[in-house]
Scaffold this motif. Structure first.
Motif, PDB file in Angstrom:
ATOM      1  N   UNK A  69       0.848  -1.211   0.000  1.00  0.00           N
ATOM      2  CA  UNK A  69       0.000   0.000   0.000  1.00  0.00           C
ATOM      3  C   UNK A  69       0.877   1.252   0.000  1.00  0.00           C
ATOM      4  N   UNK A  70       1.985   1.195   0.738  1.00  0.00           N
ATOM      5  CA  UNK A  70       2.910   2.347   0.791  1.00  0.00           C
ATOM      6  C   UNK A  70       3.534   2.570  -0.585  1.00  0.00           C
ATOM      7  N   UNK A  71       3.960   1.508  -1.239  1.00  0.00           N
ATOM      8  CA  UNK A  71       4.604   1.666  -2.565  1.00  0.00           C
ATOM      9  C   UNK A  71       3.597   2.128  -3.620  1.00  0.00           C
ATOM     10  N   UNK A  72       2.369   1.556  -3.542  1.00  0.00           N
ATOM     11  CA  UNK A  72       1.318   1.951  -4.497  1.00  0.00           C
ATOM     12  C   UNK A  72       0.955   3.428  -4.274  1.00  0.00           C
ATOM     13  N   UNK A 140      -5.900  -2.561  -9.280  1.00  0.00           N
ATOM     14  CA  UNK A 140      -5.969  -2.043  -7.906  1.00  0.00           C
ATOM     15  C   UNK A 140      -5.037  -0.853  -7.782  1.00  0.00           C
ATOM     16  N   UNK A 141      -5.605   0.349  -7.657  1.00  0.00           N
ATOM     17  CA  UNK A 141      -4.751   1.528  -7.496  1.00  0.00           C
ATOM     18  C   UNK A 141      -4.738   2.002  -6.041  1.00  0.00           C
ATOM     19  N   UNK A 142      -5.810   1.658  -5.300  1.00  0.00           N
ATOM     20  CA  UNK A 142      -5.884   2.084  -3.892  1.00  0.00           C
ATOM     21  C   UNK A 142      -5.330   1.009  -2.975  1.00  0.00           C
ATOM     22  N   UNK A 143      -5.526   1.197  -1.676  1.00  0.00           N
ATOM     23  CA  UNK A 143      -5.030   0.249  -0.677  1.00  0.00           C
ATOM     24  C   UNK A 143      -5.755  -1.101  -0.773  1.00  0.00           C
ATOM     25  N   UNK A 144      -5.056  -2.129  -0.358  1.00  0.00           N
ATOM     26  CA  UNK A 144      -5.629  -3.479  -0.240  1.00  0.00           C
ATOM     27  C   UNK A 144      -5.628  -3.830   1.245  1.00  0.00           C
ATOM     28  N   UNK A 145      -6.607  -4.627   1.692  1.00  0.00           N
ATOM     29  CA  UNK A 145      -6.577  -5.071   3.094  1.00  0.00           C
ATOM     30  C   UNK A 145      -7.190  -6.465   3.205  1.00  0.00           C
ATOM     31  N   UNK A 157     -10.221 -12.022   3.059  1.00  0.00           N
ATOM     32  CA  UNK A 157      -8.933 -12.501   3.574  1.00  0.00           C
ATOM     33  C   UNK A 157      -8.048 -13.145   2.504  1.00  0.00           C
ATOM     34  N   UNK A 158      -8.447 -13.081   1.229  1.00  0.00           N
ATOM     35  CA  UNK A 158      -7.621 -13.743   0.216  1.00  0.00           C
ATOM     36  C   UNK A 158      -7.030 -12.817  -0.816  1.00  0.00           C
ATOM     37  N   UNK A 159      -7.450 -11.544  -0.815  1.00  0.00           N
ATOM     38  CA  UNK A 159      -6.943 -10.635  -1.855  1.00  0.00           C
ATOM     39  C   UNK A 159      -5.508 -10.228  -1.516  1.00  0.00           C
ATOM     40  N   UNK A 160      -4.602 -10.425  -2.470  1.00  0.00           N
ATOM     41  CA  UNK A 160      -3.163 -10.115  -2.266  1.00  0.00           C
ATOM     42  C   UNK A 160      -2.673  -9.295  -3.451  1.00  0.00           C
ATOM     43  N   UNK A 161      -1.538  -8.616  -3.316  1.00  0.00           N
ATOM     44  CA  UNK A 161      -0.998  -7.927  -4.492  1.00  0.00           C
ATOM     45  C   UNK A 161      -0.690  -8.968  -5.565  1.00  0.00           C
TER      46      UNK A 161
END
Ligand code: BV8
Length: 250
Positions: A69-72, A140-145, A157-161
């Motif tokens: 998220x920081x790098x994106x 995905x341009x915004x944060x992932x969680x 709980x399964x979404x990853x970069x």
């Protein structure tokens, strides 16, 4: 020693010959993105074992998401744009009769933003997310969680970069191997030659094609002695100069 311009290539491949270009974090450095192993680079700030392996994601997904998220966010908010080296690669691709395939280790989208065609992201990109359960890939341009829900299978709980971590198989290896096998010229730009299988591509080329091999880097990489030709300096200087010298031969 500063590069000498105009840059004289040792060998000009046949114009019908294909070119494969491998890039690493060094090509993005002058756009404002950090490299990994230079002084102060990413792996001096955080351990790859804590943020860039599937085990790290299973152990602490919140920490791994924070890293990407920081790098994106940095890419999105710091006006990070393709530089003269990215644009020179596109210019070569548009003009070279034998075709140019670009294989990047980078997970940033600067080659994409520069309009690069025939581009292979062998380590994926942080501009996409992938579901660990059903493998669906979405932009995905915004944060992932960990609370993100997969639009395809509905699970959380399964979404990853959509990034290839250490210990995972790089993407499109068959397509890459075929391009390396057939090429007349292999150019490596902005990579330390530390990570495999990318670091082994120059050896693969030398084994199977009577191709010429060139390293364009700020300084000699770990694989420097494997290349038939090398030019050292900032990518925004040596890549446009090298491309110009190739195109003048047409
Ligand atoms: C795999 C995504 C197999 C994460 C990344 C032998 C064979 C096969 C595998 C291995 C092997 N030995 C070890 C391995 C395992 C491992 C590996 O290579 N480890 C290393 C540390 C020894 N490899 C893997 O795990 C790979 N997977 O092999 O799978 C397999 C087989 C069967 C079943 C399952 C698996 C996967 C590796 C991918 C890891 N993911 N990225 C992320 O980015 O967050 S790798 C990471 O390193 C980045 O992608 C980065 O691009 C890449 C390479 O780094 P560089 O791009 O070269 O960056 P670096 O900072 O090192 O260097 C920058 C260079 O630029 C420097 O030379 C500098 O001088 C130069 N520079 C700086 N400024 C400029 C400049 N140049 C020009 N101009 C400038 N201005």
């Amino acid at each position: 020693m500063p590069p000498a311009f105009p840059l004289q290539p040792d060998v000009i491949p046949p114009r019908s010959g294909s070119i494969v270009i491998l890039t690493g974090a060094g090509i993005s450095k002058e756009s404002g993105l950090e490299t990994f192993r230079d002084a102060g680079g990413i792996w001096s700030q955080v351990r790859l074992e804590d943020v860039a392996t599937p085990e790290a994601f299973a152990r602490d997904p919140v920490r791994v998401h924070a890293f990407y998220n920081m790098r994106r966010a940095r890419h999105r908010t710091m006006d990070i744009k393709p530089n003269a080296a990215h644009h020179a690669v596109v210019k070569l691709q548009q003009a070279w009769p034998g075709g140019v395939t670009v294989v990047t280790q980078n997970v940033d989208t600067l080659h994409d933003e520069a309009g690069t065609k025939d581009l292979i992201h062998m380590h994926g990109t942080y501009a996409q997310a992938r579901c660990n359960f059903c493998d669906a890939v979405v932009p995905r341009l915004g944060d992932l969680s960990v609370t993100d829900i997969c639009a395809s299978c509905g699970k959380d709980k399964g979404m990853r970069p959509n990034v290839v971590w250490f210990g995972e198989m790089p993407l499109h290896m068959e397509r890459i191997t075929a391009a390396l096998r057939d090429c007349a010229l292999f150019i490596s730009i902005g990579t330390s030659g530390s990570v495999y299988p990318a670091a082994g591509f120059v050896t693969m080329v030398k084994r199977s094609a009577d191709a010429h091999t060139v390293e364009l880097n700020l300084e000699p990489s770990q694989g420097a002695t494997l290349f038939a030709e090398a030019h050292y300096g900032p990518a925004t200087q040596i890549v446009p100069a090298y491309v110009e010298s190739l195109l003048q031969s047409l």
